[in-house]
Design a protein around this motif. Structure first.
Motif, PDB file in Angstrom:
ATOM      1  N   GLY A   1       0.801  -1.216   0.000  1.00 18.91           N
ATOM      2  CA  GLY A   1       0.000   0.000   0.000  1.00 18.91           C
ATOM      3  C   GLY A   1       0.835   1.267   0.000  1.00 18.91           C
ATOM      4  O   GLY A   1       0.546   2.223  -0.734  1.00 18.91           O
ATOM      5  N   GLU A   2       1.891   1.282   0.785  1.00 18.61           N
ATOM      6  CA  GLU A   2       2.700   2.500   0.863  1.00 18.61           C
ATOM      7  C   GLU A   2       3.399   2.789  -0.463  1.00 18.61           C
ATOM      8  O   GLU A   2       3.417   3.931  -0.929  1.00 18.61           O
ATOM      9  CB  GLU A   2       3.728   2.383   1.992  1.00 18.61           C
ATOM     10  CG  GLU A   2       4.513   3.661   2.176  1.00 18.61           C
ATOM     11  CD  GLU A   2       5.246   3.741   3.506  1.00 18.61           C
ATOM     12  OE1 GLU A   2       5.014   2.859   4.355  1.00 18.61           O
ATOM     13  OE2 GLU A   2       6.031   4.680   3.693  1.00 18.61           O
ATOM     14  N   ALA A   3       3.924   1.733  -1.084  1.00 14.87           N
ATOM     15  CA  ALA A   3       4.590   1.919  -2.380  1.00 14.87           C
ATOM     16  C   ALA A   3       3.585   2.438  -3.412  1.00 14.87           C
ATOM     17  O   ALA A   3       3.906   3.317  -4.222  1.00 14.87           O
ATOM     18  CB  ALA A   3       5.201   0.598  -2.836  1.00 14.87           C
ATOM     19  N   LEU A   4       2.359   1.916  -3.353  1.00 10.52           N
ATOM     20  CA  LEU A   4       1.349   2.361  -4.307  1.00 10.52           C
ATOM     21  C   LEU A   4       0.988   3.835  -4.077  1.00 10.52           C
ATOM     22  O   LEU A   4       0.832   4.619  -5.022  1.00 10.52           O
ATOM     23  CB  LEU A   4       0.102   1.470  -4.195  1.00 10.52           C
ATOM     24  CG  LEU A   4      -1.032   1.753  -5.169  1.00 10.52           C
ATOM     25  CD1 LEU A   4      -0.541   1.714  -6.619  1.00 10.52           C
ATOM     26  CD2 LEU A   4      -2.167   0.748  -4.992  1.00 10.52           C
TER      27      LEU A   4
ATOM     28  N   ARG B   1      -0.862   0.946 -14.930  1.00  7.60           N
ATOM     29  CA  ARG B   1       0.597   0.843 -15.013  1.00  7.60           C
ATOM     30  C   ARG B   1       1.250   1.105 -13.657  1.00  7.60           C
ATOM     31  O   ARG B   1       2.315   0.576 -13.355  1.00  7.60           O
ATOM     32  CB  ARG B   1       1.150   1.760 -16.113  1.00  7.60           C
ATOM     33  CG  ARG B   1       1.082   3.235 -15.850  1.00  7.60           C
ATOM     34  CD  ARG B   1       2.066   4.020 -16.747  1.00  7.60           C
ATOM     35  NE  ARG B   1       2.066   5.424 -16.400  1.00  7.60           N
ATOM     36  CZ  ARG B   1       1.263   6.331 -16.965  1.00  7.60           C
ATOM     37  NH1 ARG B   1       0.391   5.970 -17.924  1.00  7.60           N
ATOM     38  NH2 ARG B   1       1.322   7.592 -16.589  1.00  7.60           N
ATOM     39  N   THR B   2       0.582   1.910 -12.813  1.00  7.03           N
ATOM     40  CA  THR B   2       1.144   2.180 -11.485  1.00  7.03           C
ATOM     41  C   THR B   2       1.118   0.905 -10.637  1.00  7.03           C
ATOM     42  O   THR B   2       2.114   0.548  -9.999  1.00  7.03           O
ATOM     43  CB  THR B   2       0.344   3.299 -10.783  1.00  7.03           C
ATOM     44  OG1 THR B   2       0.185   4.376 -11.695  1.00  7.03           O
ATOM     45  CG2 THR B   2       1.061   3.783  -9.544  1.00  7.03           C
ATOM     46  N   VAL B   3      -0.026   0.219 -10.654  1.00 10.90           N
ATOM     47  CA  VAL B   3      -0.128  -1.028  -9.893  1.00 10.90           C
ATOM     48  C   VAL B   3       0.857  -2.055 -10.466  1.00 10.90           C
ATOM     49  O   VAL B   3       1.585  -2.728  -9.717  1.00 10.90           O
ATOM     50  CB  VAL B   3      -1.571  -1.574  -9.935  1.00 10.90           C
ATOM     51  CG1 VAL B   3      -1.632  -2.968  -9.317  1.00 10.90           C
ATOM     52  CG2 VAL B   3      -2.515  -0.624  -9.211  1.00 10.90           C
TER      53      VAL B   3
ATOM     54  N   SER C   1      -5.574   7.937   0.155  1.00 10.13           N
ATOM     55  CA  SER C   1      -5.128   7.333   1.401  1.00 10.13           C
ATOM     56  C   SER C   1      -5.299   5.824   1.327  1.00 10.13           C
ATOM     57  O   SER C   1      -5.810   5.292   0.335  1.00 10.13           O
ATOM     58  CB  SER C   1      -5.873   7.922   2.591  1.00 10.13           C
ATOM     59  OG  SER C   1      -7.180   7.417   2.641  1.00 10.13           O
ATOM     60  N   SER C   2      -4.852   5.146   2.356  1.00 10.16           N
ATOM     61  CA  SER C   2      -4.835   3.684   2.329  1.00 10.16           C
ATOM     62  C   SER C   2      -5.058   3.122   3.718  1.00 10.16           C
ATOM     63  O   SER C   2      -4.609   3.688   4.710  1.00 10.16           O
ATOM     64  CB  SER C   2      -3.490   3.185   1.805  1.00 10.16           C
ATOM     65  OG  SER C   2      -3.378   1.788   2.006  1.00 10.16           O
TER      66      SER C   2
ATOM     67  N   GLY D   1      -2.511  -3.549  -0.475  1.00 13.29           N
ATOM     68  CA  GLY D   1      -2.657  -2.693  -1.656  1.00 13.29           C
ATOM     69  C   GLY D   1      -3.944  -1.897  -1.637  1.00 13.29           C
ATOM     70  O   GLY D   1      -4.575  -1.656  -2.651  1.00 13.29           O
ATOM     71  N   ASN D   2      -4.330  -1.452  -0.440  1.00 16.42           N
ATOM     72  CA  ASN D   2      -5.614  -0.758  -0.300  1.00 16.42           C
ATOM     73  C   ASN D   2      -5.505   0.713  -0.699  1.00 16.42           C
ATOM     74  O   ASN D   2      -4.537   1.393  -0.367  1.00 16.42           O
ATOM     75  CB  ASN D   2      -6.099  -0.877   1.148  1.00 16.42           C
ATOM     76  CG  ASN D   2      -7.406  -0.164   1.365  1.00 16.42           C
ATOM     77  OD1 ASN D   2      -7.441   0.927   1.914  1.00 16.42           O
ATOM     78  ND2 ASN D   2      -8.490  -0.774   0.914  1.00 16.42           N
ATOM     79  N   VAL D   3      -6.516   1.173  -1.430  1.00 18.45           N
ATOM     80  CA  VAL D   3      -6.580   2.575  -1.864  1.00 18.45           C
ATOM     81  C   VAL D   3      -7.981   3.112  -1.591  1.00 18.45           C
ATOM     82  O   VAL D   3      -8.973   2.493  -1.984  1.00 18.45           O
ATOM     83  CB  VAL D   3      -6.281   2.707  -3.373  1.00 18.45           C
ATOM     84  CG1 VAL D   3      -6.584   4.123  -3.860  1.00 18.45           C
ATOM     85  CG2 VAL D   3      -4.844   2.340  -3.662  1.00 18.45           C
ATOM     86  N   ARG D   4      -8.066   4.239  -0.875  1.00 21.97           N
ATOM     87  CA  ARG D   4      -9.338   4.947  -0.756  1.00 21.97           C
ATOM     88  C   ARG D   4      -9.283   6.202  -1.608  1.00 21.97           C
ATOM     89  O   ARG D   4      -8.416   7.056  -1.404  1.00 21.97           O
ATOM     90  CB  ARG D   4      -9.628   5.353   0.686  1.00 21.97           C
ATOM     91  CG  ARG D   4     -10.925   6.171   0.790  1.00 21.97           C
ATOM     92  CD  ARG D   4     -11.174   6.683   2.191  1.00 21.97           C
ATOM     93  NE  ARG D   4     -10.221   7.724   2.560  1.00 21.97           N
ATOM     94  CZ  ARG D   4     -10.210   8.330   3.746  1.00 21.97           C
ATOM     95  NH1 ARG D   4     -11.095   7.983   4.670  1.00 21.97           N
ATOM     96  NH2 ARG D   4      -9.303   9.260   4.021  1.00 21.97           N
TER      97      ARG D   4
END
Lengths: 458, 458
Positions: free
Chosen positions: A300-303, A364-366, A315-316, A340-343
């Motif tokens: 999650g942080e890298a994403l 492409r980011t993921v 945020s995540s 890999g959570n994204v809000r």
């Protein structure tokens, strides 16, 4: 730069900014003083209270301004519990409340109170039945958010309020996420909100206590704000908060429709664009601007950093993005994937092309984050029918990545044992099994951490 | 309009206004977030903390921002007491502290703690000896303001801190009134302040806890501000507060000298211009901008209104101007006259001609109020050597007016008995005797209220 984290804080609404500037000149004096500047400050405060009360749907004398939404919750929970101390010592909260509610509950429990955490469905919603079951003769207070801050799911507040009313128990509603969209329906007793969630300035919360609700404010005595919010009133910010609430409400119906269409677009297209994604939260009963999804095999942080570099602020709830290294309690309570959570929470007025750009950048980011993480090979083969993956010392999402890499190496009916001491694995391995239609056999104790056993079904 | 109530709240300093506007654009996001807007907010918060810490004279990690000066005191007192709960359950405060300190002490006492209120001299100052006497082996905390908010008297903080240090007791200093003028000298342990007293915005207080001081924040857990100030940071206001503190400090030495000259002028000339006035507070060890006096035979509220109509905003510690109908606890502790009380607190930058205009207006304003109040004749003559004045049901300043009217009607050596059920009479009749060089014989119980006996000496 596209700011997609409106559920944390929204930029100041232009109307709030104007009101703030005007009241810096007119509203800096002490509203309890008898002279001209004091009377002017008092008039501004009274007008702000009336406007806010009208928007909330309460009487002006039921509403006080607090220094933040968190303080409104702390004061509201403590005051309502103390007011009904003679009735009992039991508190009900949902398991997906904001941390300010859960921490208030922790403190109550540490002081000898008893707390029931009501579970939620996989959508993040509570059921009325679960509140009905939790209600006891000694229940002093029940709490339920109007809508969830991490996944946007709306709660059945009116029905739960009715169940509480039938049991003679007051319901406190944390309406921080929804107050900008409209008043909270139903017969709630206590309500809290936060101005900087509706485009007002920081430094202002609201606490509403319905007439007739027993309430005993805690802490040292202070005469301001009916004795419920100590300290000099933050007047220019209060005036700006009230002005902003009126302004966003005037635009709410139209903007809600627009944002709902945009978040629906994200909900529908992210799973098409990105493999191995779980979109979470109720697809229908939800706030207009929030959509949350989790990506398998992603840190999650890298994403977040990768999206930040692409110009998106989100945020995540992933464990690696929190200071405690535990995944979001909301995602945990829902039983959904946390890695890999994204809000995405869209601010009012967001441009459609920014959302489209997000959708074009996300795949492409993921993929880039997944590629960087790679996936080490299993370290030990014990026997053909079972593979053991040693992921000890490795953090989310590595254990799930390693599991996914080897599941094809055992025959259908064979098992993979993942050794892990990462807290997130306990949630994410079962969630992966559900997404991948593999069987999660269970967790077994191990020398270090646990062994998570997965049977290949297909 | 001349605003002479800077000790309540000061208008926003131009520098604070600029900083507030700039940080509304740059500092609205959540400083705990990892994306661009969050990092920018974090940088602003860190810079504000460093600047404020430098002005206070502490390390940045010792200082947190609270929602107000009152909240800083509530949190500081409760946290310091809880941190030393195992040492003891005794709290020392001066009798002239701000209500936020005294109300914190009340709450501590209600919870089983023991509180010593240290008395003050007629100047409003405590003595080091009285703190030394109050210190006990079970003292958990001592509190002393840096300077008094109602009369401007500076307290011997450094010497009291030294006495506390010798006894191993932390000293909490409420520096709300003095922080704009300079850092607090001496070895204090905990310090509190309030931004809107130094030209910053409302909504910001500071709480400093020195490293090594045992401190246990009370209330629900919250990760912000080192766990000592729950809720979303009021960032634009914090930035403005820090900018304002720097700005007023840069001007402090010069402005202090100018204001001191102006308040000295008021101190010297009011007794010449207005008969029957007592100027209170220490004539030398005092804040530059505050001067307080009380006028015999004057109703404080009527005087405030009359001054307001002349364009002057001042405050008063008279009983009739408070919602509780009791005189200021500060004036009471000092044993000075409370009726017709006026506090002039000059804001930085006040024009000299405004002060001159105040001095020219004051005599006729006081005379006007005195004339309106008139003075009823004594109602009962018992015998020649003693007159009884029935002032039952009449409020300050009527009992003293009636006393003054008849004292000449008894022979020297004779007495006047004033029957009164007004709380202020207990303070103001002895104060009148001291001013008039008459003998205050004492208070006797009566059917209703009390009888205050005064012997004519001259």
């Amino acid at each position: 730069m596209s700011y997609f984290d409106a559920a944390s804080a929204a930029p100041l609404h232009p109307v709030a900014r104007q009101a703030l500037l005007a009241s810096l000149d007119e509203g800096w004096a002490d509203p309890s003083r008898l002279y001209r500047e004091g009377r002017r400050a008092r008039m501004l405060l009274d007008a702000a209270r009336e406007a806010t009360a009208e928007a909330v749907g309460c009487r002006p004398d039921e509403l006080v301004f607090t220094p933040s939404g968190t303080r409104a919750v702390h004061t509201g929970v403590a005051g309502a519990l103390a007011g009904r101390r003679r009735i009992g010592n039991h508190l009900i909260v949902s398991s997906v409340e904001h941390s300010s509610v859960l921490h208030s509950a922790d403190m109550f429990e540490a002081g000898g109170g008893s707390v029931t955490q009501v579970p939620v469905l996989r959508t993040g919603a509570v059921t009325v039945e679960s509140y009905e079951e939790a209600l006891r003769p000694d229940t002093a207070l029940a709490c339920l958010q109007s809508a969830n801050h991490e996944v946007g799911t709306e709660q059945p507040v009116a029905a739960v309020a009715e169940a509480c009313r039938a049991a003679g128990v007051p319901l406190l509603v944390d309406a921080a996420q929804s107050l900008g969209w409209g008043p909270v329906e139903g017969g709630w007793s206590v309500l809290t909100g936060s101005a900087h969630k509706w485009g007002g300035p920081s430094g202002v919360g609201v606490l509403v206590v319905r007439k007739g609700v027993r309430f005993a404010a805690q802490g040292p005595v202070d005469e301001r704000e009916s004795g419920r919010a100590a300290g000099f009133e933050n007047l220019p910010a209060i005036v700006a908060a009230a002005a902003s609430l009126r302004a966003v409400r005037a635009e709410a119906a139209q903007e809600a429709e627009r944002l709902r269409e945009l978040t629906e677009r994200i909900r529908a297209r992210v799973p098409q664009l990105v493999p191995d994604v779980e979109v979470v939260g109720d697809p229908d009963r939800r706030l207009p601007g929030i959509v949350t999804f989790s990506c398998l095999y992603v840190d999650g942080e890298a994403l977040l950093h990768a999206l930040d570099q692409e110009g998106f602020s989100v945020s995540s709830g992933s464990s690696c993005t929190s200071s405690t290294l535990t995944p979001s309690h909301v995602l945990r309570a829902m039983g959904v994937l946390t890695e890999g959570n994204v809000r995405v929470s869209l601010p009012a007025g967001v441009a459609e092309e920014d959302v489209e750009r997000f959708l074009s950048v996300l795949p492409r980011t993921v993929a880039g984050v997944r590629e960087k993480l790679g996936a080490p090979a299993p370290t030990t083969v014990v026997r053909a029918e079972e593979l053991v993956v040693d992921a000890l010392g490795k953090r989310c999402p590595i254990p799930v990545i390693e599991l996914a890499k080897v599941i094809g190496d055992v025959p259908v009916g064979g098992t993979v044992r993942v050794l892990s001491d990462d807290e997130a694995a306990r949630l994410d391995i079962p969630a992966w099994c559900e997404m991948r239609e593999q069987e999660y056999v269970g967790e077994e104790p191990a020398d270090r951490g646990s062994a998570y056993v997965v049977r290949r079904l297909s």
